[in-house]
Scaffold this active site. Structure first.
Site, PDB file in Angstrom:
ATOM      1  CG  ASN A   1      45.203  44.993  41.686  1.00  0.00           C
ATOM      2  OD1 ASN A   1      45.436  46.158  42.024  1.00  0.00           O
ATOM      3  ND2 ASN A   1      44.647  44.119  42.499  1.00  0.00           N
TER       4      ASN A   1
ATOM      5  NE  ARG B   1      41.064  46.060  43.490  1.00  0.00           N
ATOM      6  CZ  ARG B   1      41.612  45.817  44.665  1.00  0.00           C
ATOM      7  NH1 ARG B   1      42.862  45.418  44.742  1.00  0.00           N
ATOM      8  NH2 ARG B   1      40.914  45.949  45.764  1.00  0.00           N
TER       9      ARG B   1
ATOM     10  CG  HIS C   1      36.630  43.828  49.332  1.00  0.00           C
ATOM     11  ND1 HIS C   1      36.472  43.729  50.702  1.00  0.00           N
ATOM     12  CD2 HIS C   1      37.957  43.838  49.106  1.00  0.00           C
ATOM     13  CE1 HIS C   1      37.649  43.671  51.276  1.00  0.00           C
ATOM     14  NE2 HIS C   1      38.580  43.738  50.327  1.00  0.00           N
TER      15      HIS C   1
ATOM     16  NE  ARG D   1      42.252  48.399  56.046  1.00  0.00           N
ATOM     17  CZ  ARG D   1      42.089  47.781  54.872  1.00  0.00           C
ATOM     18  NH1 ARG D   1      41.169  46.853  54.727  1.00  0.00           N
ATOM     19  NH2 ARG D   1      42.838  48.111  53.852  1.00  0.00           N
TER      20      ARG D   1
ATOM     21  N   GLY E   1      37.642  33.288  53.732  1.00  0.00           N
ATOM     22  CA  GLY E   1      36.347  32.708  53.365  1.00  0.00           C
ATOM     23  C   GLY E   1      36.481  31.443  52.532  1.00  0.00           C
TER      24      GLY E   1
ATOM     25  CD  GLU F   1      38.724  41.143  43.930  1.00  0.00           C
ATOM     26  OE1 GLU F   1      39.597  40.313  44.283  1.00  0.00           O
ATOM     27  OE2 GLU F   1      38.514  42.212  44.526  1.00  0.00           O
TER      28      GLU F   1
END
Ligand code: ADP
Length: 392
Positions: free
Chosen positions: A7, A88, A177, A236, A328, A379
């Protein structure tokens, strides 16, 4: 077979080396501050973490060091043992609905999409080119954050703008995502023991998005043309009245770029609280009585609940809600507040079970109408799986 999952950011390079198909992690690490001075890298091997300070002027150098580390730790005995390198990529537009092998045309398309992901797509190309130069024998693949969302129906991905513009400028909901939403929905289906499921997957990190996943396929997602849509995030704003933008540009005499920076970097939890973009700081300042942090948290949780409610209706019910990513997986406070606000749907939080971090488990009581789960995302392993399939 040895596979690398990579990544690349504009000044960073994260990697995980796998033995596939066993999915065992051989080594992982991150190179930071590439090309901006005071660079260093950290490596995790056999449970031990080491940090090395070294001058890194470009990504190719980082790759060369990465290979040296793999060789010196005997993760591989020679370069040609690395059969595949998966990269990625944030934005794949409408070109890519799955992982593909890199060729010139693929790179040209990723490049063409840079205007939609100006920080991420150029970095991914840099990473791919560096990997090609250093490990020319490996199959290089690209795994897109947008690919999983390509199954959304038109009424979900289109914006109600003049139709010609949507076509001309390729304006639509792409989401992001996707690799994470795909991973946790696959895992959730494994736990439920079936695939004909209606899932709501909540990837709540610094960036955050929610997806509605039916029978393993993405029906809708909260991020849009860019990641700045849907949920309130660390910095954001997420969904806002679009006319606020022209109003602000006019009032503050701001350029589009300046406004973009404010909406992406100075809004969200940070903008409302004035304290921090990080949930840990927000939680601490709420405990210390900061009212704006409380307000920010209330708005943040409310927006998550708004999307869950919306997708519950869209899916025609829900078999499970999944929490993943930084907040989360780790914030018991945010998860509990979300679950408590979902009481009207019959969600019953299990406070004791929820009192944990980063473990896969159910966090609702056995009589909850919808079970809620924590599923730590991965991921990297998704990138490795796709790359293994293409390399083998
Ligand atoms: P990114 O979008 O950058 O990939 P992550 O998924 O890594 O973000 O999430 C990072 C965020 O997770 C942090 O900014 C912080 O808000 C949150 N976080 C991490 N640990 C905790 C914790 N123990 N409690 C609450 N929030 C946490």
């Amino acid at each position: 077979m040895k596979i690398l999952s990579v990544n690349a950011g504009s000044s960073s390079l994260k990697f995980t080396a796998y033995e596939m198909p066993e999915e065992s992690v051989l080594m992982s690490g991150v190179f930071e501050r590439i090309g901006i001075g005071e660079s260093f890298y950290t490596i995790k091997f056999n449970g031990e973490k080491t940090k090395v300070e070294v001058e890194l002027t470009n990504h190719k150098q980082a790759f060369e060091i990465l290979i040296k580390e793999l060789l010196s730790h005997k993760v591989v005995n020679s370069l040609d043992e690395i059969k595949g390198i998966g990269h990625r990529v944030v934005q794949g537009g409408t070109y890519f609905d799955k992982t593909v092998v890199v060729n010139d045309d693929v790179i040209a398309k990723i490049d063409e999409l840079c205007s939609l992901a100006p920080l991420h797509n150029p970095a991914a190309i840099t990473g791919i080119k560096a990997a090609q130069e250093v490990v020319p024998g490996a199959v290089q693949t690209v795994v897109f954050d947008t690919a999983f969302h390509q199954t959304m129906p038109k009424e979900n991905y289109l914006y109600a703008l003049p139709y010609d513009w949507c076509d001309k400028y390729k304006i639509r909901r792409y989401g992001a995502h996707g690799t994470s939403h795909k991973y946790v929905s696959m895992r959730m289906n494994e736990l439920l023991g079936r695939t004909d499921t209606k899932l709501i997957t909540c990837h709540i990190g610094n960036g955050a998005s929610i997806s509605a996943v039916k029978d393993g396929i993405c029906l809708n997602t909260s991020m849009g043309l860019t990641p700045n849509a849907g949920l309130i995030m660390g910095t954001r704003c997420g969904d806002i009245d679009a006319t606020i933008l022209t109003y602000l540009m006019d009032k503050e005499n701001m350029s589009p770029k300046e406004l973009d920076t404010i909406l992406n970097k100075q809004s969200g939890l940070l903008g409302i609280s004035g304290v921090s973009s990080d949930s840990r700081d927000i939680e601490e300042s709420i405990a210390a009585g900061n009212e704006r942090s409380s307000l920010a948290q209330t708005m943040y949780v409310k927006r998550i609940v708004d999307y869950i409610a919306k997708y519950y209706v869209e899916l025609g019910g829900c078999d499970a809600i999944v929490f993943t990513a930084g907040v989360g997986e780790n914030s018991k406070m945010t998860r509990l507040e979300v679950m408590e606000r979902l009481a009207v749907l019959g969600v019953k939080a299990d406070k004791e079970a929820n009192d944990c971090r980063g473990v896969e488990k159910v966090i609702t009581t056995s009589d909850s109408a919808i079970p809620c789960y924590i599923i730590p995302t991965d991921e990297e392993v998704m990138i490795a799986r796709d790359t293994y399939e293409l390399a083998k």
